[in-house]
Design an enzyme around this catalytic site. Structure first.
Site, mmCIF file in Angstrom:
data_model
loop_
_atom_site.group_PDB
_atom_site.id
_atom_site.type_symbol
_atom_site.label_atom_id
_atom_site.label_comp_id
_atom_site.label_asym_id
_atom_site.label_seq_id
_atom_site.Cartn_x
_atom_site.Cartn_y
_atom_site.Cartn_z
ATOM 1 N N CYS A 12 0.832 -1.215 0.000
ATOM 2 C CA CYS A 12 0.000 0.000 0.000
ATOM 3 C C CYS A 12 0.860 1.256 0.000
ATOM 4 O O CYS A 12 1.994 1.258 0.480
ATOM 5 C CB CYS A 12 -0.886 0.036 1.246
ATOM 6 N N ARG A 16 4.873 0.610 -6.266
ATOM 7 C CA ARG A 16 4.862 -0.224 -5.056
ATOM 8 C C ARG A 16 3.979 -1.455 -5.227
ATOM 9 O O ARG A 16 4.035 -2.385 -4.440
ATOM 10 C CB ARG A 16 4.405 0.602 -3.858
ATOM 11 N N TRP A 26 -2.740 -2.553 -1.707
ATOM 12 C CA TRP A 26 -2.281 -3.904 -2.059
ATOM 13 C C TRP A 26 -2.981 -4.824 -1.079
ATOM 14 O O TRP A 26 -2.690 -4.833 0.115
ATOM 15 C CB TRP A 26 -0.764 -3.981 -1.917
ATOM 16 N N ASN A 58 -1.439 1.948 5.749
ATOM 17 C CA ASN A 58 -0.474 0.992 5.179
ATOM 18 C C ASN A 58 0.011 0.129 6.330
ATOM 19 O O ASN A 58 0.558 0.637 7.302
ATOM 20 C CB ASN A 58 0.698 1.725 4.517
ATOM 21 N N GLY A 59 -0.221 -1.175 6.245
ATOM 22 C CA GLY A 59 0.233 -2.090 7.292
ATOM 23 C C GLY A 59 -0.853 -3.105 7.605
ATOM 24 O O GLY A 59 -1.751 -3.350 6.800
ATOM 25 N N GLU A 79 18.259 -16.275 -9.446
ATOM 26 C CA GLU A 79 17.723 -14.925 -9.690
ATOM 27 C C GLU A 79 17.025 -14.869 -11.039
ATOM 28 O O GLU A 79 15.940 -14.279 -11.159
ATOM 29 C CB GLU A 79 18.846 -13.895 -9.623
ATOM 30 N N LYS A 116 13.071 -13.740 -11.842
ATOM 31 C CA LYS A 116 12.732 -12.686 -12.803
ATOM 32 C C LYS A 116 11.680 -13.157 -13.780
ATOM 33 O O LYS A 116 10.703 -12.475 -14.057
ATOM 34 C CB LYS A 116 14.013 -12.292 -13.571
ATOM 35 N N GLU A 131 8.235 -13.660 -12.088
ATOM 36 C CA GLU A 131 7.611 -12.403 -11.663
ATOM 37 C C GLU A 131 6.875 -11.696 -12.787
ATOM 38 O O GLU A 131 5.814 -11.136 -12.587
ATOM 39 C CB GLU A 131 8.697 -11.435 -11.170
ATOM 40 N N HIS A 167 18.509 -35.917 -10.259
ATOM 41 C CA HIS A 167 18.070 -36.615 -9.038
ATOM 42 C C HIS A 167 16.579 -36.412 -8.788
ATOM 43 O O HIS A 167 16.166 -36.070 -7.690
ATOM 44 C CB HIS A 167 18.900 -36.120 -7.846
ATOM 45 N N LYS A 191 6.412 -3.675 -4.708
ATOM 46 C CA LYS A 191 7.827 -3.322 -4.823
ATOM 47 C C LYS A 191 8.511 -3.413 -3.465
ATOM 48 O O LYS A 191 9.664 -3.796 -3.364
ATOM 49 C CB LYS A 191 7.973 -1.908 -5.376
#
Ligand code: AGP
Length: 596
Positions: free
Chosen positions: A2, A27, A74, A100-101, A470, A474, A477, A493, A591
């Site tokens: 948020c 964000r 969010w 926000n939280g 990484e 990417k 996402e 394996h 973000k």
């Protein structure tokens, strides 16, 4: 995560709030709204969707007023809907809040307030703040705010608009207040101030700000007035412009060479490392290093482990922040905890920092965002100098993090070995990255060819495995394609059972000494009908020419992570475009994850 913004001053609030909300889009969010106090009361307008949708509605239905609050949501508690978006109004509609939280005890508070006759419109935790304030603020708003704060448990930064004032309370989530010309503006981060204020102050946990057009006062949660000084910051909001690129992600990928140049310029002084620490003595004779982070920052830590152990021979353990908080680490004397974070606000990493400090472990933060909470709470900080990173999928921040980690490995060993060769090679990196950018059109073609795959494996050995992890994130996402990274020797394996003609395996082979093993692993995949894309050096191309190949420029294999990741960032970017997705703001992602 948020984002909240707010304004009180002498100009129309609507356009200022919308501009602030636009800068906070990066964000990550799913709904948006504003409340503005006009002559005939507070007007609220909120909806699911993007800021652009709210903006076009308000262009036709302007709300006139000089004070207002805004929010990008969010979703945490309650689905994506108009009713669950913020702002939330209290029962009487006289108090409007944005938050926000997470209010952890919201369910108990909701039952209590419903028992007092309050009616809730949304499924969110945040709405309890509005009604709780109403319940306690009947006589005096400020006293009611202080009492309400005694009953809130969790992490929050919220703003409550009441009359001609805005009350902000901070505990855990970030909030910055800016002082402009006859106005005050606040936001979840500096970019949300939209360049309207150069004098800013960051609220600390347990602090309140009371904003009016002509004044801003600060208090503790117990109601005592406190003195906080505004400080001048130079926030270059121009970095948050596309500057001719179609998307932020590709802009930031191509900025990576200049990011490394900035790191070289700031941190290398001839043949030594120019880090300025408060207590440099804490870094001599280290016995153990923990690297703690989340997501991409954690992957940078994997690279950091390889280079620090390989170059400075100190034992390193890399731990996901949310696990470090739950672990009970064995302390072995002179221990350092490195926390890596682009935003400097990731809740898991912040809590890990606090845990390390509570254990008496010295802490070093490698952070991109100045003035962030993690950078302010760590014992030492190294800024990664990536510049503002807007795209949710982190690219230049990753390169900057591994850049600082390489130099930190050199710093740790600088007093016992000559660094000239290491630093000469490091200085070549911007050039080598620019050579890698030339693969752009070939990579776009490969993305076109493989974008229909339903499963992509990334395999590598040693340093290449860290890059594979990484690269896999990417791709996931921004393309939503299922992807996994494996140590190349591990695929056989079990997981090789998944290989078929719908899968793609990307083999990363930058280490000459491991090339033949990588070719064998790739052939095992190919023999089972899986497509293979082989990233290797021209010097060994004859060995792997039977695969689809991407030839990397020549470089020192100790520095492989800087070079191998760039084509794979571009591969993820173009795959997302081929699939018609929102590459800068992927679904469900934020973000900066400022909740646990
Ligand atoms: C990276 O592409 C992701 N957006 C995410 O994994 C991110 O790296 C992670 O949330 C950590 O964020 P931080 O670096 O700001 O702490």
């Amino acid at each position: 995560m948020c984002g909240i913004v707010g304004y009180v001053g002498t100009e129309e609030a609507q356009d200022i709030l919308l501009r602030g909300l636009k800068t906070l889009e990066y964000r990550g969010y799913d709904s948006v709204g504003v409340s503005i106090k006009s002559d005939d009361g507070i007007k609220l307008c909120k909806m699911s969707g993007r800021v652009a949708g709210l903006e076009s509605y308000l262009e036709k239905n302007r709300i006139s007023g000089l004070i207002g609050i805004g929010h990008t949501r969010w979703a945490t508690h309650g689905g994506v809907s108009q009713m669950n978006s913020h702002p939330h109004a209290s029962f009487s509609k006289k108090i409007h809040i944005v938050h926000n939280g997470i209010i952890e005890n919201y369910a108990d508070l909701k039952v209590f307030l419903q028992g007092k006759g309050f009616y809730f419109e949304s499924e969110t935790d945040s709405e309890v703040i509005a009604h709780l304030l109403e319940y306690y603020c009947c006589d005096n708003f400020f006293d009611g705010l202080i009492e309400s704060l005694r009953h809130l448990t969790g992490v929050f930064a919220f703003a409550a608009m009441f009359g001609e004032e805005i009350y902000i309370a901070k505990k855990g989530s970030p909030i910055v207040v800016g002082h402009g010309l006859q106005e005050y503006i606040f936001s979840s981060d500096l970019s949300g101030l939209s360049g309207r204020a150069r004098d800013v102050v960051f609220l600390e946990d347990g602090e309140i700000a009371v904003l009016r057009s002509s004044s801003c006062d600060f208090f503790s949660f117990s109601g005592e007035k406190i003195d906080k000084q505004f400080m001048e910051v130079n926030f270059d909001s121009s970095e948050s412009l596309l500057e001719g690129y179609p998307h932020y992600m590709v802009k930031e990928i191509f900025q990576q060479a200049e990011v490394l140049e900035r790191i070289i310029q700031n941190y290398i002084d001839k043949n030594s490392i120019a880090f300025s620490f408060m207590n440099p003595g804490c870094f001599s004779e280290l016995k153990k290093i923990y690297i703690v982070a989340c997501g991409t920052a954690y992957h940078a830590g994997l690279v950091g482990k390889s280079i620090i152990e390989g170059y400075s021979r100190i034992s390193v353990e890399v731990v996901v922040a949310s696990e470090f908080i739950n672990n009970d680490p064995i302390l072995e004397g002179n221990t350092l905890c490195i926390l890596i974070s682009q935003s400097g606000e990731t809740m898991d990493t912040l809590f890990a920092l606090r845990k390390a400090k509570s254990l008496g472990i010295y802490t070093l933060a490698i952070v991109n965002s100045r003035f962030s909470t993690i950078s302010r709470e760590a014992d030492e900080v190294l800024y990664s100098l990536a510049g503002v990173e807007i795209a949710v999928a982190s690219t230049k921040a990753y390169i900057s993090q591994i850049g600082v980690l390489y130099l930190f490995a050199a710093y740790l060993s600088g007093y016992k070995r000559d660094l000239s060769e290491f630093l000469d090679t490091f200085r070549q990196l911007p050039r080598v990255l620019r050579e890698t950018f030339c693969l752009d059109s070939q990579i776009e073609g490969l993305a076109e060819r493989f974008s229909s795959k339903n499963k992509v494996f990334f395999i590598g050995r040693g340093l290449d495995y860290a890059s594979a992890v990484e690269a896999s994130l990417k791709l996931k996402e921004v393309s939503y394609i299922s992807s996994e990274a494996y140590p190349a020797g591990e695929l056989k394996h079990g997981t090789i059972a998944l290989i078929d003609d719908q899968t793609l395996t990307i083999a990363i082979s930058s280490q000459e000494s491991l090339n033949s093993k990588m070719i064998s692993n790739a052939k095992e995949v190919q023999a089972r009908g899986g497509d293979v894309l082989f990233l290797g050096k021209s010097s060994s191309h004859d060995d792997f020419s039977t695969f689809e190949t991407l030839i990397l420029p020549e470089f020192d294999s100790m520095f492989a992570p800087f070079v191998t990741i760039v084509p794979l960032q571009l591969f993820a970017y173009y795959t997302s475009l081929k699939l018609g997705l929102d590459v800068d703001k992927p679904r469900n992602l934020a973000k900066s994850v400022t909740v646990e």
